[in-house]
Motif scaffolding. Structure first.
Motif, PDB file in Angstrom:
ATOM      1  N   SER A 139      -6.400   0.061   4.313  1.00 16.32           N
ATOM      2  CA  SER A 139      -7.840  -0.207   4.354  1.00 16.32           C
ATOM      3  C   SER A 139      -8.530   0.177   3.059  1.00 16.32           C
ATOM      4  CB  SER A 139      -8.480   0.528   5.533  1.00 16.32           C
ATOM      5  OG  SER A 139      -8.418   1.928   5.357  1.00 16.32           O
ATOM      6  N   LEU A 140      -7.881   1.042   2.266  1.00 17.07           N
ATOM      7  CA  LEU A 140      -8.477   1.475   1.010  1.00 17.07           C
ATOM      8  C   LEU A 140      -8.288   0.456  -0.112  1.00 17.07           C
ATOM      9  CD1 LEU A 140      -7.389   5.230   1.063  1.00 17.07           C
ATOM     10  CD2 LEU A 140      -9.578   4.245   1.773  1.00 17.07           C
ATOM     11  N   SER A 141      -7.375  -0.498   0.055  1.00 19.40           N
ATOM     12  CA  SER A 141      -7.096  -1.459  -1.022  1.00 19.40           C
ATOM     13  C   SER A 141      -7.120  -2.911  -0.583  1.00 19.40           C
ATOM     14  CB  SER A 141      -5.721  -1.151  -1.648  1.00 19.40           C
ATOM     15  OG  SER A 141      -4.693  -1.165  -0.660  1.00 19.40           O
ATOM     16  N   PRO A 172       0.812  -1.220   0.000  1.00 21.81           N
ATOM     17  CA  PRO A 172       0.000   0.000   0.000  1.00 21.81           C
ATOM     18  C   PRO A 172       0.844   1.269   0.000  1.00 21.81           C
ATOM     19  CG  PRO A 172      -0.928  -1.610   1.500  1.00 21.81           C
ATOM     20  CD  PRO A 172       0.393  -2.174   1.048  1.00 21.81           C
ATOM     21  N   TRP A 173       2.006   1.228   0.637  1.00 23.38           N
ATOM     22  CA  TRP A 173       2.885   2.405   0.737  1.00 23.38           C
ATOM     23  C   TRP A 173       3.289   2.948  -0.630  1.00 23.38           C
ATOM     24  CZ3 TRP A 173       7.886   4.292  -0.121  1.00 23.38           C
ATOM     25  CH2 TRP A 173       8.323   5.328   0.725  1.00 23.38           C
ATOM     26  N   ASN A 201      -1.210  -4.118  11.775  1.00 24.30           N
ATOM     27  CA  ASN A 201      -2.600  -4.282  11.342  1.00 24.30           C
ATOM     28  C   ASN A 201      -2.684  -4.685   9.870  1.00 24.30           C
ATOM     29  OD1 ASN A 201      -3.570  -3.588  13.893  1.00 24.30           O
ATOM     30  ND2 ASN A 201      -3.663  -1.407  13.403  1.00 24.30           N
ATOM     31  N   LEU A 202      -1.819  -4.098   9.051  1.00 23.28           N
ATOM     32  CA  LEU A 202      -1.743  -4.474   7.640  1.00 23.28           C
ATOM     33  C   LEU A 202      -1.448  -5.960   7.493  1.00 23.28           C
ATOM     34  CD1 LEU A 202      -1.096  -4.176   4.531  1.00 23.28           C
ATOM     35  CD2 LEU A 202       1.194  -3.428   5.243  1.00 23.28           C
ATOM     36  N   LEU A 203      -0.441  -6.444   8.210  1.00 19.18           N
ATOM     37  CA  LEU A 203      -0.040  -7.844   8.094  1.00 19.18           C
ATOM     38  C   LEU A 203      -1.131  -8.787   8.578  1.00 19.18           C
ATOM     39  CD1 LEU A 203       3.665  -7.517   9.283  1.00 19.18           C
ATOM     40  CD2 LEU A 203       2.864  -7.905   6.941  1.00 19.18           C
ATOM     41  N   VAL A 204      -1.764  -8.451   9.695  1.00 15.23           N
ATOM     42  CA  VAL A 204      -2.861  -9.280  10.190  1.00 15.23           C
ATOM     43  C   VAL A 204      -3.973  -9.362   9.152  1.00 15.23           C
ATOM     44  CG1 VAL A 204      -4.700  -9.451  11.912  1.00 15.23           C
ATOM     45  CG2 VAL A 204      -2.361  -8.919  12.631  1.00 15.23           C
ATOM     46  N   ALA A 205      -4.292  -8.232   8.541  1.00 11.25           N
ATOM     47  CA  ALA A 205      -5.352  -8.198   7.540  1.00 11.25           C
ATOM     48  C   ALA A 205      -4.982  -9.028   6.308  1.00 11.25           C
ATOM     49  CB  ALA A 205      -5.639  -6.752   7.132  1.00 11.25           C
TER      50      ALA A 205
END
Length: 347
Positions: free
Chosen positions: A254-256, A244-245, A292-296
């Motif tokens: 969360s947007l993608s 995402p970065w 949170n990114l990785l968990v998602a």
């Protein structure tokens, strides 16, 4: 991975002891889901004196630190005739084999990533090895087969049988330019198949991965893999990068993330293949967000129907910015892993 700054199909079971801000905790990781790290920089970092510290601030083998944070797999890139540059060199056949042996001794699973270049291969760079320059296309086909067979044989002779092997790294536009560009799919598919055939000749059980960037971009993947199918390219697994970065404006994941999930599900259903996020990362200074990114991402891959979501691999989590200038590691300036890596302990 795009750089702009010039881990047997067996269940893995081990106890992980991790000390965090809330005290000591014990987590058992025993599923076959791939929780991995691309660690191509480790040897160079060690050679330049970088000290990897565990959560207690004690110097420890980087691979053990990663394993103790739930990682069961390493991904290793291999370059044909690399330079000795600290950041953009190394990863020769010999270094790749040595690191694979080292990781396997710790019980970790192995993925090999053929870049078919002397340095980085990604959407902006797919330069053929210098030794292959001037070769006609039939000779290039032989180059790919012979080099792939040579590296796979060296691994086999060292007692390593990779579970997964990539033919090319982030190849939305093809590989080994210009002959292997997507502007000439008949040639690109032949090059891919020479890599596939060489891998299977040495290690029939290794699963071959074809890998694109922008894992949230369904149109990009459909177009590419429709062409791969139409031209007879052979592979077993679809690999995706998800950063995402790097998206315009550095938006929050969360947007993608739902676009990633939809693409994972679509790829598995449309082509009948297993899928894996083979590269992911978030900003090192935003550890909570990266956690949170990785968990998602792990949750989305595990949710792919029929068990076709194989796992998630972080690209160079140990590649501390202080050493590499890379902003998307999961290592702090204190020499220790950040909270982000705890995501791999979550079941």
């Amino acid at each position: 991975m795009k750089l702009n700054y010039s881990l047997t199909g067996i269940a893995i079971m081990f106890a992980v002891l991790h000390t965090g801000c809330s005290g000591q905790k014990e987590t058992i990781v025993k599923d076959e889901f791939v929780r991995g790290a691309d660690i191509g920089w480790v040897q160079q970092m060690e050679a330049t004196g970088y000290r990897f510290l565990n959560d207690d601030g004690k110097a420890e083998d980087c691979l053990k630190i990663l394993r103790d944070h739930g990682m069961n797999t390493v991904r290793l890139r291999t370059w044909v005739n690399p330079s000795d540059d600290k950041v953009s060199g190394h990863n020769s056949k010999e270094e790749t084999v040595a690191m694979a042996v080292r990781a396997q001794k710790l019980g970790m699973r192995i993925m090999i990533n053929f870049h078919y270049s002397d340095t980085w291969a990604d959407p902006g760079h797919q330069k053929k090895p210098a030794a292959w320059e001037g070769h006609d296309f039939p000779t290039l086909l032989k180059d790919v087969y012979d080099y792939t067979h040579e590296v796979m044989s060296a691994l086999k002779n060292a007692g390593v049988q990779p579970e997964w092997v990539q033919v090319g790294n982030e190849i939305p536009g093809g590989m080994i330019y210009p002959e292997g560009s997507t502007s000439n799919w008949p040639q690109l598919s032949q090059l891919i198949n020479k890599g596939y055939d060489a891998i299977k000749a040495v290690s029939p059980s290794s699963k071959v991965i074809l890998h694109l960037d922008q894992g949230n971009n369904s149109e990009r993947f459909r177009t590419w893999f429709d062409n791969a199918k139409a031209h007879g390219a052979k592979y077993d697994v679809i690999g995706l990068s998800y950063y995402p970065w790097w998206l315009d404006g550095k938006p929050d994941f969360s947007l993608s993330i739902n676009d990633l999930a939809n693409n994972l599900n679509d790829m598995a259903a449309r082509y009948g293949k297993e899928v894996m996020v083979v590269e992911v990362g978030g900003e090192d200074t935003q550890a909570d967000n990266t956690y949170n990114l990785l968990v998602a991402v792990i949750q989305k891959v595990k949710a792919v129907p029929n068990g076709k979501g194989l796992g998630v691999i972080y690209w160079e989590p140990q590649g501390a910015r202080s050493w590499s200038r890379y902003p998307l590691s999961a290592w702090g300036n204190d020499g220790k892993p950040t909270k982000a890596l705890d995501a791999f302990l979550v079941k």
